[in-house]
Design a protein around this motif. Structure first.
Motif, short mmCIF file in Angstrom:
data_model
loop_
_atom_site.label_atom_id
_atom_site.label_comp_id
_atom_site.label_asym_id
_atom_site.label_seq_id
_atom_site.Cartn_x
_atom_site.Cartn_y
_atom_site.Cartn_z
N THR B 160 -87.86 121.38 -36.15
CA THR B 160 -89.29 121.05 -36.90
C THR B 160 -89.93 122.21 -36.21
OG1 THR B 160 -88.93 118.78 -36.74
CG2 THR B 160 -91.00 119.48 -36.85
N ILE B 161 -91.05 122.55 -36.98
CA ILE B 161 -91.74 123.90 -36.68
C ILE B 161 -93.04 123.22 -36.16
CG2 ILE B 161 -92.93 125.99 -37.29
CD1 ILE B 161 -90.87 126.07 -39.59
N LEU B 162 -93.40 123.32 -34.75
CA LEU B 162 -94.55 122.69 -34.20
C LEU B 162 -95.65 123.87 -34.27
CD1 LEU B 162 -92.95 121.02 -30.93
CD2 LEU B 162 -93.43 120.14 -33.14
N LEU B 163 -96.79 123.33 -34.83
CA LEU B 163 -98.07 124.26 -35.19
C LEU B 163 -99.06 124.05 -34.43
CD1 LEU B 163 -97.71 123.65 -39.24
CD2 LEU B 163 -96.86 125.61 -37.88
N GLY B 164 -99.09 123.27 -33.20
CA GLY B 164 -100.12 123.14 -32.41
C GLY B 164 -101.10 121.83 -33.05
N GLU B 165 -102.03 121.77 -32.18
CA GLU B 165 -102.98 120.79 -32.54
C GLU B 165 -103.98 121.27 -33.33
OE1 GLU B 165 -104.15 119.32 -28.60
OE2 GLU B 165 -102.18 118.75 -27.94
N MET B 166 -104.77 120.16 -34.09
CA MET B 166 -105.94 120.47 -35.00
C MET B 166 -107.03 119.54 -34.65
SD MET B 166 -106.08 120.29 -39.06
CE MET B 166 -106.53 118.57 -39.51
N ALA B 167 -108.17 119.99 -34.32
CA ALA B 167 -109.26 119.20 -33.99
C ALA B 167 -109.65 118.84 -35.72
CB ALA B 167 -110.47 119.88 -33.54
N THR B 168 -109.74 117.49 -35.91
CA THR B 168 -110.04 117.17 -37.27
C THR B 168 -111.32 117.26 -37.94
OG1 THR B 168 -110.39 115.04 -36.57
CG2 THR B 168 -108.00 115.52 -37.46
N ASP B 169 -112.28 117.24 -36.73
CA ASP B 169 -113.98 117.10 -37.18
C ASP B 169 -114.54 116.96 -35.88
OD1 ASP B 169 -115.92 116.76 -38.73
OD2 ASP B 169 -115.40 114.77 -39.22
N PRO B 170 -114.51 118.22 -34.98
CA PRO B 170 -115.10 118.10 -33.78
C PRO B 170 -116.59 118.01 -33.57
CG PRO B 170 -114.52 120.30 -34.22
CD PRO B 170 -114.08 119.59 -35.47
N GLY B 171 -117.18 117.92 -34.78
CA GLY B 171 -118.53 117.51 -34.76
C GLY B 171 -118.88 115.82 -34.74
N MET B 172 -117.68 115.15 -34.79
CA MET B 172 -117.64 113.72 -34.78
C MET B 172 -116.57 113.17 -33.74
SD MET B 172 -116.02 111.02 -37.84
CE MET B 172 -117.50 110.66 -38.98
N THR B 173 -115.52 113.75 -33.80
CA THR B 173 -114.54 113.12 -32.70
C THR B 173 -113.48 114.20 -32.05
OG1 THR B 173 -112.41 111.77 -33.19
CG2 THR B 173 -112.92 113.30 -34.91
N ASN B 174 -113.04 113.34 -30.80
CA ASN B 174 -112.15 114.42 -30.02
C ASN B 174 -110.83 114.25 -30.62
OD1 ASN B 174 -111.50 111.52 -29.69
ND2 ASN B 174 -111.51 111.60 -27.34
N ASN B 175 -110.70 113.54 -31.70
CA ASN B 175 -109.20 113.30 -32.48
C ASN B 175 -108.66 114.70 -32.66
OD1 ASN B 175 -107.11 111.78 -33.29
ND2 ASN B 175 -107.68 111.88 -35.37
N ARG B 176 -107.37 114.82 -32.35
CA ARG B 176 -106.64 116.27 -32.27
C ARG B 176 -104.96 116.07 -32.31
NH1 ARG B 176 -109.70 120.03 -29.85
NH2 ARG B 176 -108.84 121.89 -29.82
N PRO B 177 -104.73 115.56 -33.48
CA PRO B 177 -103.18 115.33 -33.90
C PRO B 177 -102.58 116.70 -33.95
CG PRO B 177 -104.54 114.82 -35.87
CD PRO B 177 -105.50 115.09 -34.62
N GLY B 178 -101.30 116.54 -33.76
CA GLY B 178 -100.33 117.66 -33.66
C GLY B 178 -99.87 117.96 -35.11
N LEU B 179 -99.69 119.18 -35.56
CA LEU B 179 -99.17 119.74 -36.83
C LEU B 179 -97.74 120.02 -36.72
CD1 LEU B 179 -102.24 121.90 -38.09
CD2 LEU B 179 -101.93 119.44 -38.59
N PHE B 180 -97.24 119.96 -37.91
CA PHE B 180 -95.84 120.21 -37.95
C PHE B 180 -95.40 120.76 -39.26
CE2 PHE B 180 -95.37 115.80 -38.61
CZ PHE B 180 -94.43 115.89 -39.66
N ILE B 181 -94.53 121.56 -39.44
CA ILE B 181 -93.51 121.64 -40.83
C ILE B 181 -92.17 121.26 -40.56
CG2 ILE B 181 -92.62 123.42 -42.37
CD1 ILE B 181 -95.49 125.02 -41.93
N ALA B 182 -91.59 120.51 -41.53
CA ALA B 182 -90.16 120.05 -41.13
C ALA B 182 -89.44 120.47 -42.61
CB ALA B 182 -89.88 118.74 -40.90
N ILE B 183 -88.35 120.72 -42.44
CA ILE B 183 -87.45 121.29 -43.71
C ILE B 183 -86.33 120.40 -43.93
CG2 ILE B 183 -86.36 123.15 -44.76
CD1 ILE B 183 -88.08 125.13 -43.25
#
Lengths: 246, 246
Positions: B160-183
């Motif tokens: 699985t290619i781990l793409l780091g975390e993404m701040a979904t909406d940092p004006g609203m939330t600390n939510n920061r799920p990890g992103l990936f690409i899987a084949i």
């Protein structure tokens, strides 16, 4: 809203809380209430039975609903909304152009209260219509660009490219800001780098970073900013970067 | 946390609310509390003075802070957190491959409670470690793919290619799920299209859509899914689509 079954089934205490949400600027919850009234009472395989709880910050609000699945299970579902409702604002990517060739792109950096960290950030913010003499989306976008880049006046190259809305995190929130790409003349680059970002008293400090377009893929690999990444994907899909990258 | 100035300045009522947040599964707020304890007391040009309010749903929570700007202004700032804290889960893009050539990509579609609408969706969900025998991120990703695509077993092509975390909406939330690409192997395509998505009782119904890779730019132009768009941007920046698109 008063004709909704879930509203009729909701306790009088919580109906009272809804009725007492501020209606007047600057703290009105009207956008939230409009969205709430328009929500369907059936969502996929669950029926919304009643509003179980409504907890409010000054800007954000969490409605918690009692729901029933078609299999007969009872549980709660909740979401987060801004008091502005779902179409809360705009966020976009700024490109610089020299004689119709894209030469640079802009990334903001600044500490964000929600994360407590320095984040990559995109130009834009709350939509706040009827503020600053702004009455429509394009005007709001132009005002945001001007304010956040610290420009005394704004001359866009062509029209702002509207990229539609983005659901930022639909497992959590109904938030759905609009995305855009706007193009400025490269002659502004020096002015941008020395500009103080955003004169708004209540925004946190930040800085404007101007990168050569050849570094776009490198910056995308490192960025954690959903708005920037989405705008790049949309720009790529529209062929805006053709001829720059393979 | 008890050594933080803002905590010391917070009313005993609100400290009590913090102390009473559930600590036990399945409703523990431990991730939220860990993040809260680690937040800096200075963020850009404001000092966090005290917790003014703490309002909680069953999953989401809004801490509202009293802050003081360096210019001496007093106001509140707030953010939204999952009770899991900021690293709440993973979301990713699934590609299909035929003899090392990417041939298809997968988009989920389903109604989302937060928006009350049918949304494009990405594979993934809450991280829920120590559930389903899952103890690390890669295992969680594999379990999510298997569940959400309705596959009896999962064979990934490579890591699985781990793409780091993404701040979904940092004006609203600390939510920061990890992103990936899987084949996955393209031989699964037929199985995927007929599969029932996600056996989890508490998830809303949805469907799996398999598109030829040549339609990626068209789907990106229409998609409003931050996770999908971000994964495409990251994939493009890593050259994953080279040779398919100019």
């Amino acid at each position: 809203m008063v004709q909704r079954k879930w509203f009729v089934n909701t306790s009088s205490d919580i109906r009272q809380t809804l009725a007492e949400l501020p209606e007047q600027d600057p703290r009105n919850f009207n956008g939230f209430l409009l969205d709430l009234a328009e929500r369907p009472e059936r969502i996929a395989n669950v029926t919304v039975e009643s509003l179980a709880e409504l907890v409010c910050g000054n800007y954000a609000v969490i409605p918690v609903f009692n729901v029933r699945s078609d299999a007969g299970q009872l549980y709660t579902y909740e979401y987060v909304s801004w008091r502005y409702g779902s179409m809360s604002g705009v966020k976009g990517l700024i490109l610089l152009e020299n004689h119709e060739r894209i030469t640079h792109f802009i990334v903001l950096k600044g500490e964000k209260f929600a994360t407590g960290k320095v984040e990559d950030d995109s130009v834009g913010g709350y939509i706040d219509l009827n503020v600053d003499g702004v009455t429509n989306l394009s005007q709001r976008i132009e005002k945001e660009i001007q304010q956040e880049l610290g420009l005394p006046e704004l001359v866009l190259k062509g029209d702002t490219i509207l990229l539609g809305e983005m659901a930022t995190d639909p497992g959590m929130t109904n938030n759905r800001p609009g995305l855009f790409i706007a193009i400025l003349d490269v002659s502004l680059a020096r002015q941008l780098e020395s500009a103080a970002r955003d004169p708004d008293e209540r925004e946190l400090r930040g800085e404007v970073c101007v990168y050569p377009i050849g570094r776009l893929q490198e910056v995308v690999r490192q960025s954690q900013d959903s708005f920037f990444l989405a705008c790049v994907a949309k720009g790529w899909a529209r062929g805006i970067f053709d001829g720059i990258f393979r």
